[in-house]
Design an enzyme around this catalytic site. Structure first.
Site, PDB file in Angstrom:
ATOM      1  N   ASP A 151      -7.328 -32.725  41.211  1.00 19.45           N
ATOM      2  CA  ASP A 151      -6.123 -33.427  41.669  1.00 19.45           C
ATOM      3  C   ASP A 151      -5.832 -34.600  40.741  1.00 19.45           C
ATOM      4  O   ASP A 151      -6.582 -35.575  40.717  1.00 19.45           O
ATOM      5  CB  ASP A 151      -6.329 -33.947  43.096  1.00 19.45           C
ATOM      6  N   TYR A 183      -1.298 -41.234  37.025  1.00 20.26           N
ATOM      7  CA  TYR A 183      -2.688 -41.608  36.711  1.00 20.26           C
ATOM      8  C   TYR A 183      -2.884 -41.729  35.202  1.00 20.26           C
ATOM      9  O   TYR A 183      -3.928 -42.211  34.756  1.00 20.26           O
ATOM     10  CB  TYR A 183      -3.699 -40.603  37.277  1.00 20.26           C
ATOM     11  N   LYS A 238       1.347 -34.533  40.175  1.00 23.45           N
ATOM     12  CA  LYS A 238       2.381 -35.119  41.040  1.00 23.45           C
ATOM     13  C   LYS A 238       3.491 -35.761  40.221  1.00 23.45           C
ATOM     14  O   LYS A 238       3.251 -36.258  39.112  1.00 23.45           O
ATOM     15  CB  LYS A 238       1.760 -36.193  41.953  1.00 23.45           C
ATOM     16  N   HIS A 296       5.071 -37.360  44.679  1.00 19.80           N
ATOM     17  CA  HIS A 296       3.986 -38.337  44.871  1.00 19.80           C
ATOM     18  C   HIS A 296       4.307 -39.345  45.980  1.00 19.80           C
ATOM     19  O   HIS A 296       3.425 -39.742  46.739  1.00 19.80           O
ATOM     20  CB  HIS A 296       3.740 -39.069  43.544  1.00 19.80           C
TER      21      HIS A 296
HETATM   22  P1  NAD Z   1     -12.195 -41.945  47.539  1.00 18.85           P
HETATM   23  O1  NAD Z   1     -12.065 -42.131  49.000  1.00 18.85           O
HETATM   24  O2  NAD Z   1     -12.450 -40.582  47.000  1.00 18.85           O
HETATM   25  O3  NAD Z   1     -13.315 -42.970  47.080  1.00 18.85           O
HETATM   26  C1  NAD Z   1     -13.704 -43.010  45.755  1.00 18.85           C
HETATM   27  C2  NAD Z   1     -14.772 -44.070  45.560  1.00 18.85           C
HETATM   28  O4  NAD Z   1     -15.868 -43.864  46.474  1.00 18.85           O
HETATM   29  C3  NAD Z   1     -15.387 -43.908  44.154  1.00 18.85           C
HETATM   30  O5  NAD Z   1     -14.758 -44.732  43.238  1.00 18.85           O
HETATM   31  C4  NAD Z   1     -16.827 -44.297  44.377  1.00 18.85           C
HETATM   32  O6  NAD Z   1     -16.947 -45.691  44.166  1.00 18.85           O
HETATM   33  C5  NAD Z   1     -17.104 -44.033  45.807  1.00 18.85           C
HETATM   34  N1  NAD Z   1     -17.912 -42.797  46.002  1.00 18.85           N
HETATM   35  C6  NAD Z   1     -17.564 -41.513  45.757  1.00 18.85           C
HETATM   36  N2  NAD Z   1     -18.534 -40.679  46.122  1.00 18.85           N
HETATM   37  C7  NAD Z   1     -19.538 -41.449  46.608  1.00 18.85           C
HETATM   38  C8  NAD Z   1     -20.810 -41.149  47.148  1.00 18.85           C
HETATM   39  N3  NAD Z   1     -21.225 -39.887  47.284  1.00 18.85           N
HETATM   40  N4  NAD Z   1     -21.585 -42.189  47.553  1.00 18.85           N
HETATM   41  C9  NAD Z   1     -21.151 -43.462  47.434  1.00 18.85           C
HETATM   42  N5  NAD Z   1     -19.958 -43.811  46.930  1.00 18.85           N
HETATM   43  C10 NAD Z   1     -19.151 -42.800  46.530  1.00 18.85           C
HETATM   44  O7  NAD Z   1     -10.890 -42.590  46.867  1.00 18.85           O
HETATM   45  P2  NAD Z   1      -9.738 -42.115  45.890  1.00 18.85           P
HETATM   46  O8  NAD Z   1     -10.266 -41.771  44.549  1.00 18.85           O
HETATM   47  O9  NAD Z   1      -8.692 -43.148  45.964  1.00 18.85           O
HETATM   48  O10 NAD Z   1      -9.171 -40.790  46.582  1.00 18.85           O
HETATM   49  C11 NAD Z   1      -9.532 -39.489  46.169  1.00 18.85           C
HETATM   50  C12 NAD Z   1      -8.432 -38.836  45.383  1.00 18.85           C
HETATM   51  O11 NAD Z   1      -7.226 -38.784  46.146  1.00 18.85           O
HETATM   52  C13 NAD Z   1      -7.996 -39.625  44.140  1.00 18.85           C
HETATM   53  O12 NAD Z   1      -8.925 -39.563  43.088  1.00 18.85           O
HETATM   54  C14 NAD Z   1      -6.661 -39.002  43.857  1.00 18.85           C
HETATM   55  O13 NAD Z   1      -6.805 -37.753  43.223  1.00 18.85           O
HETATM   56  C15 NAD Z   1      -6.108 -38.858  45.269  1.00 18.85           C
HETATM   57  N6  NAD Z   1      -5.249 -40.007  45.671  1.00 18.85           N
HETATM   58  C16 NAD Z   1      -3.935 -39.765  45.925  1.00 18.85           C
HETATM   59  C17 NAD Z   1      -3.088 -40.792  46.308  1.00 18.85           C
HETATM   60  C18 NAD Z   1      -1.641 -40.494  46.596  1.00 18.85           C
HETATM   61  O14 NAD Z   1      -0.843 -41.438  46.716  1.00 18.85           O
HETATM   62  N7  NAD Z   1      -1.270 -39.235  46.695  1.00 18.85           N
HETATM   63  C19 NAD Z   1      -3.581 -42.109  46.439  1.00 18.85           C
HETATM   64  C20 NAD Z   1      -4.924 -42.344  46.177  1.00 18.85           C
HETATM   65  C21 NAD Z   1      -5.757 -41.283  45.816  1.00 18.85           C
END
Ligand code: NAD
Length: 286
Positions: free
Chosen positions: A47, A52, A77, A110
């Protein structure tokens, strides 16, 4: 051997892996390494987003992986500045070019701002031509989702919205189900905010199952039939986040997590006028 990830059938018959890998905030110069590691860990669903600014690195990792295209599920997106019928079509071409692909599995609006109705008409055309196997939206509250559905021909296959134990979106999910839209979580781990990883209920469940808090939270989302796309730059966490298909939470355990809902975003309120105005000014080199 990485676990086999189940798929869900979207409203147009396309199969989507229920667990993927997100690359928000992965810097452009690290994206190729991070996505190469994610593919090696076993992820087949990626994704990204034009906003990004890492599609090129994601594309390089896909190309060098040698994984057959039909084994991958790739989402990107459309950002707000490119909203509109002709601008969306051109932005799609630029994203495909950066990714080095000839089609996408899922193309998302998005944000629900600007001329997203025009964008949707362009995306319907891309979908009919087979260049985007599925099309969907992101950050749409139920009112905007229903408006889009009722005034166009193609119903979004997916709505990707912030969803985690502190913001559970139960009412939103009910509308999505009623309308045949697959609920996908962004920020499934709450982006690590609000001490999610040390919350006593979550650590208790993790101990009970011999799993980590991250695994419990991802499992809880999957049991709610929500697609998840956790992000990590660390190979050991990438593997950990994939390893969630060999255990299940009981109904009582599901209810304990349900009790943690605050009903509010912990990241970004998409209905706050100041936030809407701010996002409308954010421009990227897309
Ligand atoms: P997330 O909830 O996936 O959290 C990511 C953070 O959690 C990482 O940076 C890391 O520090 C921590 N983490 C990950 N795995 C872990 C583990 N096993 N143990 C401990 N800590 C851990 O947050 P995200 O990246 O914001 O969301 C996931 C994905 O969703 C994004 O990468 C993106 O592709 C998407 N996203 C979309 C939007 C949108 O507006 N559509 C907004 C934000 C994110």
């Amino acid at each position: 051997m990485s676990p086999r990830i189940p798929t869900v059938t979207l409203n147009n018959g396309v199969q989507m892996p229920v667990l993927g890998f997100g690359v928000y905030q992965v810097p452009a110069d690290e994206a190729e390494r991070v996505v190469t590691d994610a593919l090696a860990a076993g992820y087949r669903h990626l994704d990204t987003a034009a906003a990004y600014e890492n599609e090129t690195g994601v594309g390089r990792a896909i190309a060098t992986s040698g994984i057959p295209r039909d084994e991958l599920f790739i989402t990107t997106k459309l950002w707000i500045q490119d909203a509109g019928e002709s601008t969306a079509a051109a932005a799609f071409d630029r994203s495909l070019d950066r990714l080095g692909l000839d089609h996408l599995d899922l193309y998302l609006v998005h944000q629900p701002y600007g001329d997203y109705h025009g964008s949707w008409r362009a995306m319907e055309a891309l979908n009919r031509e087979g260049r985007a196997r599925a099309i969907g939206v992101s950050n749409f509250h139920p009112d905007r989702l229903v408006d889009l559905i009722d005034h166009h021909e193609i119903t979004p296959a997916v709505n990707q919205v912030e969803t985690h134990p502190f913001f559970q979106r139960g009412a939103d999910q009910a509308v999505m189900r009623e309308r045949g839209v697959q609920h996908e979580s962004w920020g499934p781990l709450g982006q690590g905010r609000d001490d999610l990883f040390t919350h006593p209920v979550l650590t208790d469940l993790a101990t009970a199952h011999g799993k980590s808090v991250a695994q419990v939270v991802l499992r809880w989302l999957l049991q709610r039939e929500i697609v998840v796309i956790p992000k990590s730059s660390r190979p050991e966490r990438m593997a950990e986040n994939l390893d969630v298909v060999d255990f299940s939470l009981t109904p009582e355990e599901m209810t304990r997590v349900s009790a943690l809902d605050t009903g509010a975003s912990t990241a970004f309120d998409h209905r706050d006028p100041a936030s809407v105005a701010f996002l409308g000014t954010v421009r990227f080199d897309t």
